[in-house]
Design a protein around this motif. Structure first.
Motif, PDB file in Angstrom:
ATOM      1  N   TRP A 150     -24.057 -16.417 -68.269  1.00  0.00           N
ATOM      2  CA  TRP A 150     -23.140 -16.605 -69.389  1.00  0.00           C
ATOM      3  C   TRP A 150     -23.686 -16.032 -70.693  1.00  0.00           C
ATOM      4  O   TRP A 150     -22.953 -15.423 -71.484  1.00  0.00           O
ATOM      5  N   LEU A 184     -22.006 -13.081 -73.057  1.00  0.00           N
ATOM      6  CA  LEU A 184     -21.627 -13.274 -74.461  1.00  0.00           C
ATOM      7  C   LEU A 184     -22.322 -12.259 -75.362  1.00  0.00           C
ATOM      8  O   LEU A 184     -21.719 -11.737 -76.305  1.00  0.00           O
ATOM      9  N   ALA A 205     -11.153 -12.079 -75.447  1.00  0.00           N
ATOM     10  CA  ALA A 205     -11.073 -13.531 -75.569  1.00  0.00           C
ATOM     11  C   ALA A 205     -11.281 -14.201 -74.217  1.00  0.00           C
ATOM     12  O   ALA A 205     -12.033 -15.176 -74.090  1.00  0.00           O
ATOM     13  N   MET A 250     -15.025 -13.952 -73.089  1.00  0.00           N
ATOM     14  CA  MET A 250     -15.932 -14.839 -73.809  1.00  0.00           C
ATOM     15  C   MET A 250     -15.694 -16.298 -73.443  1.00  0.00           C
ATOM     16  O   MET A 250     -16.644 -17.076 -73.274  1.00  0.00           O
ATOM     17  N   LEU A 251     -14.431 -16.689 -73.289  1.00  0.00           N
ATOM     18  CA  LEU A 251     -14.136 -18.069 -72.906  1.00  0.00           C
ATOM     19  C   LEU A 251     -14.621 -18.351 -71.482  1.00  0.00           C
ATOM     20  O   LEU A 251     -15.114 -19.446 -71.194  1.00  0.00           O
ATOM     21  N   LEU A 296     -18.274 -19.053 -71.695  1.00  0.00           N
ATOM     22  CA  LEU A 296     -18.549 -20.362 -72.288  1.00  0.00           C
ATOM     23  C   LEU A 296     -18.189 -21.487 -71.321  1.00  0.00           C
ATOM     24  O   LEU A 296     -18.900 -22.500 -71.241  1.00  0.00           O
ATOM     25  N   ALA A 342     -15.558 -25.260 -75.834  1.00  0.00           N
ATOM     26  CA  ALA A 342     -15.718 -23.846 -75.502  1.00  0.00           C
ATOM     27  C   ALA A 342     -14.928 -22.980 -76.485  1.00  0.00           C
ATOM     28  O   ALA A 342     -15.426 -21.952 -76.967  1.00  0.00           O
ATOM     29  N   PHE A 343     -13.705 -23.401 -76.806  1.00  0.00           N
ATOM     30  CA  PHE A 343     -12.888 -22.624 -77.735  1.00  0.00           C
ATOM     31  C   PHE A 343     -13.469 -22.703 -79.151  1.00  0.00           C
ATOM     32  O   PHE A 343     -13.437 -21.712 -79.899  1.00  0.00           O
ATOM     33  N   ASP A 345     -16.658 -22.981 -79.891  1.00  0.00           N
ATOM     34  CA  ASP A 345     -17.811 -22.065 -79.919  1.00  0.00           C
ATOM     35  C   ASP A 345     -17.363 -20.603 -79.897  1.00  0.00           C
ATOM     36  O   ASP A 345     -18.000 -19.737 -80.514  1.00  0.00           O
ATOM     37  N   TYR A 346     -16.278 -20.336 -79.199  1.00  0.00           N
ATOM     38  CA  TYR A 346     -15.716 -18.979 -79.187  1.00  0.00           C
ATOM     39  C   TYR A 346     -15.311 -18.559 -80.599  1.00  0.00           C
ATOM     40  O   TYR A 346     -15.655 -17.455 -81.065  1.00  0.00           O
TER      41      TYR A 346
END
Length: 289
Positions: A145, A149, A185, A188-189, A192, A202-203, A205-206
């Motif tokens: 992960w 990222l 998007a 990245m999600l 996470l 998670a969103f 932190d995104y």
């Protein structure tokens, strides 16, 4: 706005939206008089305004017809080509420099003809942002992960460096739904979520990661403008400020500011981003381990 200008605007909108296409006849003077209940002088003025905009021409035996844009490269005069030209202007000069008039000049067509390809300045900017976001390469999931990222963030940063205006054009509070932004998007999600974070965290932190990259990206365009205006790099400009900074930071009151002044700080936005990204991801890793 005069009555002639109002009627001209109605016909202009029919032209730029494609309801009247190149070669189509536009209402005659008599038709304008009849349909809008105006005098001949007013109707003639309507056609004069459209002709001055380069939207119509007089053709013997046919009256006034919609004029096809000329002077520009036919291969460029498409919606896609116009957006590409706008991106090139923004890259070289700034997003603020992309006016319909400036774009028309670059394309060598009348200003109003630009609206045939993009309905408004707002929609042009939307298309520009969506276009360059398509350059951000969402990495294939590697099962790691953090690496995924980092790869996504690096690709986004590289796109901002190529297009220094991008960060300022992005809204993080009321973002538009842009098709080209979706793959990044989702990537990245996905990374996470692989940490075990719940969807809300998670969103969060995104968004935090996007804001971090954008914040550093916001320094790119102003620095390019300042360098062009002053002829000095950031380090050279800072050298001119040292004496004043020393005056404002006596060591007995601001020892830490003086310490970094003595050591020196070679400002580099990429170093700043790399450090901030590492520490941000360290925090996530610590919270999920």
């Amino acid at each position: 706005m005069s009555r002639a200008e109002q009627i001209a605007d109605e016909l202009r909108m029919r032209i730029v939206t494609g309801r009247l296409r190149p070669g189509d006849a536009v209402p005659s003077t008599r038709a304008i008089m009849r349909d809008h209940n105006v005098a001949m002088a007013t109707a003639s003025r309507v056609l004069s305004l459209l002709q001055a905009d380069g939207l119509i021409e007089s053709v013997p035996g046919r009256g006034s017809v919609v004029l096809a844009p000329d002077g520009g490269d036919p291969a460029v005069l498409t919606a896609d080509g116009v957006v590409s030209a706008a991106v090139a202007i923004a890259d070289a000069e700034s997003l603020a420099a992309v006016s319909m008039r400036r774009l028309a000049s670059a394309l060598e067509i009348p200003t109003m003809a630009v609206y045939r390809y993009v309905p408004s300045r707002e929609q042009l900017e939307f298309a520009m942002v969506d276009r360059v976001l398509g350059e951000v390469r969402a990495p294939n999931a590697s099962g790691q992960w953090r690496a995924d990222l980092e790869a996504a963030a690096t690709s986004m940063w590289a796109t901002m460096v190529r297009h220094p205006w991008l960060a300022g054009a992005l809204s993080m509070t009321r973002p538009a739904a842009m098709p080209q932004a979706m793959p990044l998007a989702e990537s990245m999600l996905s990374a996470l979520h692989a940490t075990g974070l719940d969807p809300v965290q998670a969103f969060t932190d995104y968004l935090g990661l996007l804001n971090l990259i954008r914040a550093v990206g916001l320094t790119l365009e102003p620095e390019l403008a300042d360098a062009a205006e002053t002829g000095m790099s950031n380090d050279e400009w800072m050298d001119t400020q040292v004496a004043e900074l020393r005056r404002l930071t006596p060591p007995d009151r601001f020892p830490n500011m003086r310490r970094i002044m003595e050591v020196g700080y070679p400002y580099d936005p990429e170093v700043l981003l790399t450090s901030a990204l590492r520490r941000f991801l360290d925090g996530i890793e610590s919270s999920v381990s």
